[in-house]
Design an enzyme around this catalytic site. Sequence first.
Site, PDB file in Angstrom:
ATOM      1  CB  CYS A 193      37.357  61.184  49.772  1.00  0.00           C
ATOM      2  SG  CYS A 193      35.226  62.180  50.097  1.00  0.00           S
TER       3      CYS A 193
ATOM      4  CD  GLU B 215      35.204  56.259  43.120  1.00  0.00           C
ATOM      5  OE1 GLU B 215      34.610  56.967  43.578  1.00  0.00           O
ATOM      6  OE2 GLU B 215      35.215  56.272  44.154  1.00  0.00           O
TER       7      GLU B 215
ATOM      8  CG  HIS C  46      38.414  52.814  46.690  1.00  0.00           C
ATOM      9  ND1 HIS C  46      38.433  53.875  47.413  1.00  0.00           N
ATOM     10  CD2 HIS C  46      37.409  53.499  45.044  1.00  0.00           C
ATOM     11  CE1 HIS C  46      37.310  54.422  47.469  1.00  0.00           C
ATOM     12  NE2 HIS C  46      36.279  54.243  46.317  1.00  0.00           N
TER      13      HIS C  46
ATOM     14  CB  CYS D  66      31.881  60.624  50.046  1.00  0.00           C
ATOM     15  SG  CYS D  66      32.593  60.424  48.592  1.00  0.00           S
TER      16      CYS D  66
ATOM     17  CG  ASP E  23      32.983  47.097  55.474  1.00  0.00           C
ATOM     18  OD1 ASP E  23      31.921  46.795  55.742  1.00  0.00           O
ATOM     19  OD2 ASP E  23      33.110  48.202  54.864  1.00  0.00           O
ATOM     20  N   GLY E  24      34.581  45.747  53.393  1.00  0.00           N
ATOM     21  CA  GLY E  24      34.792  46.553  51.436  1.00  0.00           C
ATOM     22  C   GLY E  24      35.816  47.617  51.245  1.00  0.00           C
ATOM     23  CG  HIS E  25      35.208  52.579  51.634  1.00  0.00           C
ATOM     24  ND1 HIS E  25      35.716  52.936  52.913  1.00  0.00           N
ATOM     25  CD2 HIS E  25      34.466  53.013  50.570  1.00  0.00           C
ATOM     26  CE1 HIS E  25      35.846  53.768  51.784  1.00  0.00           C
ATOM     27  NE2 HIS E  25      35.153  54.255  50.883  1.00  0.00           N
TER      28      HIS E  25
ATOM     29  CD  GLU F 156      36.537  59.394  46.362  1.00  0.00           C
ATOM     30  OE1 GLU F 156      35.183  59.793  47.159  1.00  0.00           O
ATOM     31  OE2 GLU F 156      36.107  59.089  45.627  1.00  0.00           O
TER      32      GLU F 156
END
Length: 654
Positions: A342, A324, A272, A420, A190-192, A340
């Site tokens: 998160c 980010e 990121h 988020c 996955d990209g994230h 952030e």
Amino acid sequence: MSNDKKIHPHPLELSAVRIRDDYWSAYVDLIRDTVIPYQWEALNDRIPDAEPSRAIRNFRIAAGLEEGEFEGFVFQDTDLYKWLEAVGFSLASHPDADLERVADEAIELIGKAQSEDGYVNTYFAVAEPGKRWTNLVDCHELYSAGHLIEAAVAYVQGTGKTKLLDIARRFADHIDAVFGSEPGKTRGYDGHQEIELALVKLYEATGERKYLKLANFFIEERGREPHFLLEEWERRGRTSHWAPGVVQKMPPQMAYHQAHKPVREQDVAVGHAVRAVYMYTAMADLALHQGDVSLLEACRRLWRNMVGKQMYVNGSIGSTHHGEAFTFDYDLPNDTNYSETCASIGLIFFARRMLQAEPKGEYGDVMERALYNTVTAGIAGDGKHYFYVNPMEVWPAASEGNPGKHHIKALRQKWYGCACCPPNVARLISSLGQYVFAAGEDTLYAHLYIGSEASAKLNGRNVRVRLESGLPWKGAASLKIAEADGAGAFTLALRVPAWSQESIFAVNGERISPEIRDGYAYVDRDWREGDILSVELDMEPHRLYAPTNVRANAGRVALQRGPLVYCFEEVDNGATLQSISLPSDAALRAAVQLDGSVLLEADGYRMTDADRPSSSLYGTAKPSREPQRIVAAPYTRWGNREPGEMLVWIREDR
């Protein structure tokens, strides 16, 4: 990979820990009584004047219960999943039949939206039903699946109910059938990042090693050539989800996704920030479960770079709003940083795993720094307003008038279209008990000084302890043996915070000199019921200085007392904050407030333009300096009074 048989200390189950703390109980209660109900209203679009979520509505459409189009971000499902995870954690320590009923209804809705093959994703069910797994770099399908899995594990632990876990396992089994190195499977990721750490949790909850194997595949496949994300981009005709139909000139940046090289070869935190720390957390998890020495060494390298060269003083990471992301070593601007919420939560995840791998005070220090300063700054005292970004410096006029600073908010927001952070704060604080203690075979570690009661088995003995703490306002803390059956020695290990210049230990009132090793004080004895290990931590406020190559902080100083970093607000000091300065020899005075909180005061100066002609922007007249009492308040509470300027790093007069 080796099969390291060493037994590492493990966090205690939430059911074994009860938070009883003058400071933190208020946060835990706020999450349970206000935040969780408020966020449920937000997920149902019932908060006036707040950005809509559409999360529940999307699920109703995907389940065939309502007609309409998908709205929100492609990963909007995760807001509900993180809310459910917070609920699961909360129910583990505070059963609530009404809340459980609401959560069960939400779980029932998720089940109705699940496809026959186990796949769950409202965007691809409603908006693009024929394009599953075709854009992993942008569309966060595995990221969303990971949050579903985490919610399921938390909910079964909190309630014993397996419906959500069954949904998550069906989805995980579907993912296992699609991805892998075997012939016919997709060699992608996955990209994230998120699925990786979630699969480890699913393995821990079920004992099924296929989930651990799949997590390992996603980690090991990342960064290998040929790069999957680039090949996928080419297959899509070089288009992006964010600009449909537009052929992109630039391909996805592999470093942004931490896919520029295999993870074992990475030694600098890039890209990121949230994706990075979620991946590092999974790497540490896998290193622990598989006894993987080289993977653990990669975690150490990345930790040293991130914490030693790219972390802000409040325990936040991610210095630019462009993506980010991290930028480069020592680039830590104060007035445009992203930081952030998160990302600090992910940093806490990573720190806790590293503490499991090797109990060292440096990991606990960072976990404490991020928790006390950034995570709690992300939520207002009313539980209904949130920061996404946690800046070091705020000038409200610039936030309004400078396009490069629009991401810097002077006021917390009711909700976000990309929300988020709010449910992430809820799930972390609801699970706070998992971060206070860890237990090995014969050692109980106290990582955080948060008042609580906990039960563990140590050297074959059933032990219940009571931790009392005055932090963050007072430095006295103690660990009492409330119950202990049988006999035999075991060890209590207290973290010695780096901010405490002198820490005094005693057993049953008699001062001792414990063994201090890697930032922990170890006391081994045949502990008996009623025994007390106490510590007095040094709470003198002190100055913090950045390395000289952190350009943003040249000639500046920050203040800390105990675990709290302090800041200067306009409400206490007036505008303009850039005009005030703190002499290097000025005494820092602790001012105790009626509620027991502590401000810091000092005699400083303000520069004024009394002799400058109002019509002249520049001139030869030197600003005058006038004495002024200056006041610093805990950063975590900034913005809870009158809106205005805020500053962490103040000019120092030498």
